[in-house]
Design a protein around this motif. Structure first.
Motif, short mmCIF file in Angstrom:
data_model
loop_
_atom_site.label_atom_id
_atom_site.label_comp_id
_atom_site.label_asym_id
_atom_site.label_seq_id
_atom_site.Cartn_x
_atom_site.Cartn_y
_atom_site.Cartn_z
N TRP A 268 0.81 -1.22 0.00
CA TRP A 268 0.00 0.00 0.00
C TRP A 268 0.85 1.27 0.00
O TRP A 268 0.49 2.26 -0.64
N THR A 269 1.97 1.24 0.70
CA THR A 269 2.84 2.42 0.68
C THR A 269 3.42 2.62 -0.71
O THR A 269 3.47 3.74 -1.22
N GLY A 270 3.85 1.52 -1.35
CA GLY A 270 4.33 1.61 -2.74
C GLY A 270 3.23 2.07 -3.67
O GLY A 270 3.46 2.89 -4.58
N PHE A 271 2.01 1.56 -3.47
CA PHE A 271 0.85 1.92 -4.30
C PHE A 271 0.57 3.42 -4.23
O PHE A 271 0.47 4.10 -5.26
N PHE A 272 0.44 3.94 -3.01
CA PHE A 272 0.10 5.36 -2.86
C PHE A 272 1.27 6.27 -3.23
O PHE A 272 1.07 7.40 -3.69
N SER A 273 2.50 5.81 -3.02
CA SER A 273 3.67 6.62 -3.38
C SER A 273 3.72 6.86 -4.89
O SER A 273 3.86 7.99 -5.35
N LEU A 274 3.60 5.78 -5.67
CA LEU A 274 3.63 5.92 -7.13
C LEU A 274 2.38 6.57 -7.66
O LEU A 274 2.42 7.28 -8.68
N GLY A 275 1.24 6.37 -6.95
CA GLY A 275 0.02 7.06 -7.35
C GLY A 275 0.18 8.57 -7.22
O GLY A 275 -0.22 9.33 -8.11
N ALA A 276 0.77 9.01 -6.10
CA ALA A 276 0.99 10.45 -5.89
C ALA A 276 1.95 11.00 -6.94
O ALA A 276 1.72 12.09 -7.50
N PHE A 277 3.01 10.26 -7.23
CA PHE A 277 3.98 10.70 -8.24
C PHE A 277 3.33 10.83 -9.61
O PHE A 277 3.49 11.85 -10.30
N SER A 278 2.55 9.82 -10.02
CA SER A 278 1.96 9.85 -11.36
C SER A 278 0.90 10.95 -11.49
O SER A 278 0.76 11.56 -12.55
N LEU A 279 0.17 11.21 -10.40
CA LEU A 279 -0.79 12.32 -10.42
C LEU A 279 -0.09 13.64 -10.72
O LEU A 279 -0.59 14.49 -11.46
N GLY A 280 1.11 13.79 -10.14
CA GLY A 280 1.87 15.02 -10.35
C GLY A 280 2.32 15.22 -11.78
O GLY A 280 2.46 16.35 -12.25
N THR A 281 2.54 14.11 -12.51
CA THR A 281 3.02 14.25 -13.89
C THR A 281 1.93 14.69 -14.86
O THR A 281 2.22 15.19 -15.94
N LEU A 282 0.66 14.49 -14.49
CA LEU A 282 -0.43 14.70 -15.44
C LEU A 282 -0.65 16.14 -15.88
O LEU A 282 -0.85 16.39 -17.07
N PRO A 283 -0.66 17.14 -14.96
CA PRO A 283 -0.95 18.50 -15.41
C PRO A 283 -0.02 18.98 -16.52
O PRO A 283 -0.47 19.57 -17.50
N VAL A 284 1.28 18.72 -16.36
CA VAL A 284 2.23 19.16 -17.37
C VAL A 284 2.10 18.34 -18.64
O VAL A 284 2.10 18.87 -19.75
N LEU A 285 1.96 17.02 -18.49
CA LEU A 285 1.93 16.14 -19.66
C LEU A 285 0.70 16.38 -20.52
O LEU A 285 0.80 16.48 -21.75
N ILE A 286 -0.47 16.48 -19.91
CA ILE A 286 -1.70 16.68 -20.68
C ILE A 286 -1.79 18.10 -21.23
O ILE A 286 -2.29 18.34 -22.32
#
Length: 476
Positions: A268-286
Motif C-alpha cells: 500500500w505504501t508503494g501503491f500510494f507513493s507511485l500514485g501520488a507521483f503519477s498524479l503530479g506528472t499529469l498537469p504538465v503532460l496533458i
C-alpha cells in the motif's frame, strides 16, 4: 559510397529513454545512430550528400530537451562537487533547525512524503513531455481525424496511467516486503533503493559517473510502444497508452521511484507513493501544448534540476531509514548525538522496575509513536518489555531491535517482549519503517548520566512519531 562518422556530446539526457528518443529522431535519416546515456554521447554515421551535420544537430535539439556540447568545452566538476557538498552540509543543519522548531522531516509513507512525491511528479512532468508526449499527440490526433475532440479521452489516459503506476509501485513494495524476511535484508533493500535514488539524482545534476548505474529494458519499452500504437477506438487508445506507461521503466524517474517503492516493503505504501507521483506528472503532460510554449529550454532544465534535488532528498531519507532499522551509528540521529550541538534539555527516560528476576519497562503505543521512547536498563538483568498498544497503524505495528535480534509484530492491547541486555552502551531501535526511533541506554548500574540523556534528546526527531492520521496504513 563514403560515410562520415561523427560523435556528438549531448546535454539534457536524464535517462536511457532519452537515448532511445534521439535514436528514434535520426534512425531514418542516417546510416547508423547509437546514443549512450551513460557516456552522454551520440555516434552517427551518415552520408553528407543526403544530410548535413547542421541538420543532424537541428534534429537532435528539436523540441528543446537536448543540446550539443561544443567541442573543447569541459565540465566544471570541482564546482559541481562543491555545490553538492555544500547542499548536503546545509541540509544537515536545516534538518536540526527545522526539528528544533517542532516540525518533523517527512518519512516514507507519511502524508507529507506523498506530497513531496506529488511535487516530484509535477517537476518530472517536463521530462515526461519529451518521453511520453508523442503518445498523447498520437491518440489525440487519431481521434481528431474522426471528429472526436472531447477532454474525456485525457481523463481516461490520466486515470489509467495513475492506476498503472500505482499498481506496479504496489507490486514493487510487495516484492520488497516478501524478500525482507530478515532485519538486515529489509534494511539493505531500503539502503540500496536510497543509494540508487541518490545515484540517479546526481546523474541528473550532471555527474556523469552515476549514469552507469541505470538499466535499460528496451524490450519492455518497444513492446509497450507497439501495443499503444496498435490500439484503436476513442477511449481504447488513451486507456492502453496510460495503462502501459507503467512499463516504460527505461525511464530514469520510474526506475528510481519503483526502487523507492521496493524500499518501503509495503504494497500500500508503494501503491500510494507511485500514485501520488503519477498524479503530479499529469498537469504538465496533458497540458504540455500550452506549457512548453511559455517555458524556455533553460527554464525546463532548471526545473529538472529541482526535481533531481527532491529525488536526492528522498533517497537520503530512504538510506537513513535503513540505517535506523539497523540501529547503525551512521544514521542521522546517531551522528547528531555524536557531533554535539546538544541544545535540548535532558529527557525523562523510562525507568526499569525490578520485579523478581526481571527489570520491567512499560511503554504505550499510539498513532503518534512511543511513550516513552527512551529507557535506562541495567546490564546483565533480563528485561520484560510491556508494550500497551492503544492505536495500531501501518507504521507502529512492528518494532525492530537489531542488536537483540528482536522483530516484534504488535497487536492491539498488551504485548510482552523479553530480552537480555548483555553489553553497556546505547542501543537504537525503531518501527519496521525506520520512522519512529527509540533508545535503550544500558549501563552497569541501570542509571544514565545527564550527558547520555542529552545526547539522546538531541538526536531524537521532533514529534517522535510517524505523522500517521490513523487507519490501516501510514499516511494512506
Amino acid at each position: 559510397m563514403l560515410y562520415m562518422k561523427k560523435i556528438f556530446r549531448i546535454e539534457g539526457m536524464t535517462c536511457n529513454s532519452c537515448a532511445n528518443l534521439i535514436e528514434y529522431k535520426l534512425k531514418d535519416k542516417v546510416k547508423h545512430v547509437s546514443a549512450s546515456y551513460s557516456k552522454g554521447e551520440v555516434e552517427v554515421e551518415f552520408d553528407e550528400n543526403k544530410i548535413s551535420e547542421k541538420k543532424i544537430i537541428s534534429l537532435i535539439e528539436e523540441g528543446g530537451e537536448f543540446s550539443i556540447v561544443e567541442e573543447g568545452r569541459t565540465e566544471d566538476k570541482v564546482g559541481l562537487w562543491f555545490m553538492i557538498g555544500s547542499f548536503l552540509v546545509l541540509a544537515y543543519f536545516a534538518y536540526g533547525w527545522i526539528s528544533d522548531l517542532g516540525f518533523s522531516i517527512p518519512g516514507v509513507g507519511e502524508q507529507s512524503g506523498f506530497i513531496i512525491l506529488f511535487f516530484v511528479g509535477i517537476l518530472t512532468g517536463f521530462h515526461c513531455v519529451s518521453m511520453c508526449g508523442v503518445f498523447v499527440v498520437s491518440y489525440t490526433t487519431s481521434n481528431a481525424k474522426v471528429g472526436h475532440k472531447g477532454f474525456m479521452q485525457h481523463f481516461v489516459y490520466g486515470g489509467s496511467k495513475v492506476f498503472s503506476y500505482a499498481v506496479i509501485g504496489g507490486i514493487f513494495g510487495l516484492i520488497g516486503g516478501i524478500f525482507s524476511f530478515s532485519i538486515g535484508l529489509r534494511a539493505g533493500i531500503a539502503i540500496f533503493a536510497g543509494l540508487f535514488m541518490v545515484s540517479y539524482a546526481l546523474s541528473m545534476l550532471g555527474v556523469g559517473f552515476f549514469r552507469k548505474f541505470s538499466f535499460n529494458p528496451k524490450f519492455l519499452t518497444k513492446w509497450a510502444a507497439k501495443t499503444t500504437h496498435g490500439a484503436k477506438g476513442f477511449y481504447t487508445a488513451p486507456f492502453m497508452t496510460g495503462i502501459l506507461s507503467g512499463f516504460f521503466i527505461a525511464c530514469g524517474p520510474l526506475q528510481a521511484l519503483y526502487l523507492y517503492a521496493a524500499g518501503t516493503g509495503s504494497f500500500w505504501t508503494g501503491f500510494f507513493s507511485l500514485g501520488a507521483f503519477s498524479l503530479g506528472t499529469l498537469p504538465v503532460l496533458i497540458g504540455f501544448g500550452s506549457l512548453t510554449s511559455v517555458i524556455s529550454k533553460k527554464a525546463t532544465k532548471r526545473i529538472l534540476k529541482i526535481a533531481a534535488v527532491l529525488v536526492l532528498i528522498l533517497g537520503l531519507i530512504m538510506i537513513n531509514r535503513g540505517l535506523v532499522v539497523l540501529g547503525s551509528d551512521y544514521s542521522f540521529e546517531a551522528i547528531a548525538s555524536n557531533i554535539g550541538g546538544v541544545s535540548a534539555g535532558a529527557t525523562a527516560a523510562g525507568a526499569a522496575v525490578l520485579e523478581g528476576d526481571f527489570q520491567v519497562i512499560n511503554m504505550e503505543v499510539t498513532r503518534y509513536g512511543w511513550t516513552p521512547d527512551t529507557f535506562t536498563l541495567k546490564k546483565g538483568v533480563p528485561v520484560k518489555w510491556n508494550i500497551d498498544v492503544k492505536e495500531l497503524t501501518g507504521c507502529n505495528n512492528e518494532i525492530i531491535v537489531r542488536d537483540y535480534d528482536i522483530d516484534a509484530k504488535l497487536k492491539k492491547g498488551m504485548n510482552v517482549v523479553e530480552f537480555l541486555p548483555d553489553e553497556t552502551g546505547t542501543v537504537r531501535w525503531s518501527c519496521w519503517m525506520g520512522m519512529i526511533p527509540g533508545t535503550f541506554i544500558v549501563t552497569d548500574d541501570g542509571l544514565a548520566s545527564d550527558t547520555q540523556l542529552k545526547e539522546v534528546a538531541a538526536s531524537a526527531p521532533a514529534g517522535g512519531g510517524c505523522g500517521c492520521g490513523g487507519g490501516s496504513t501510514c499516511g494512506a
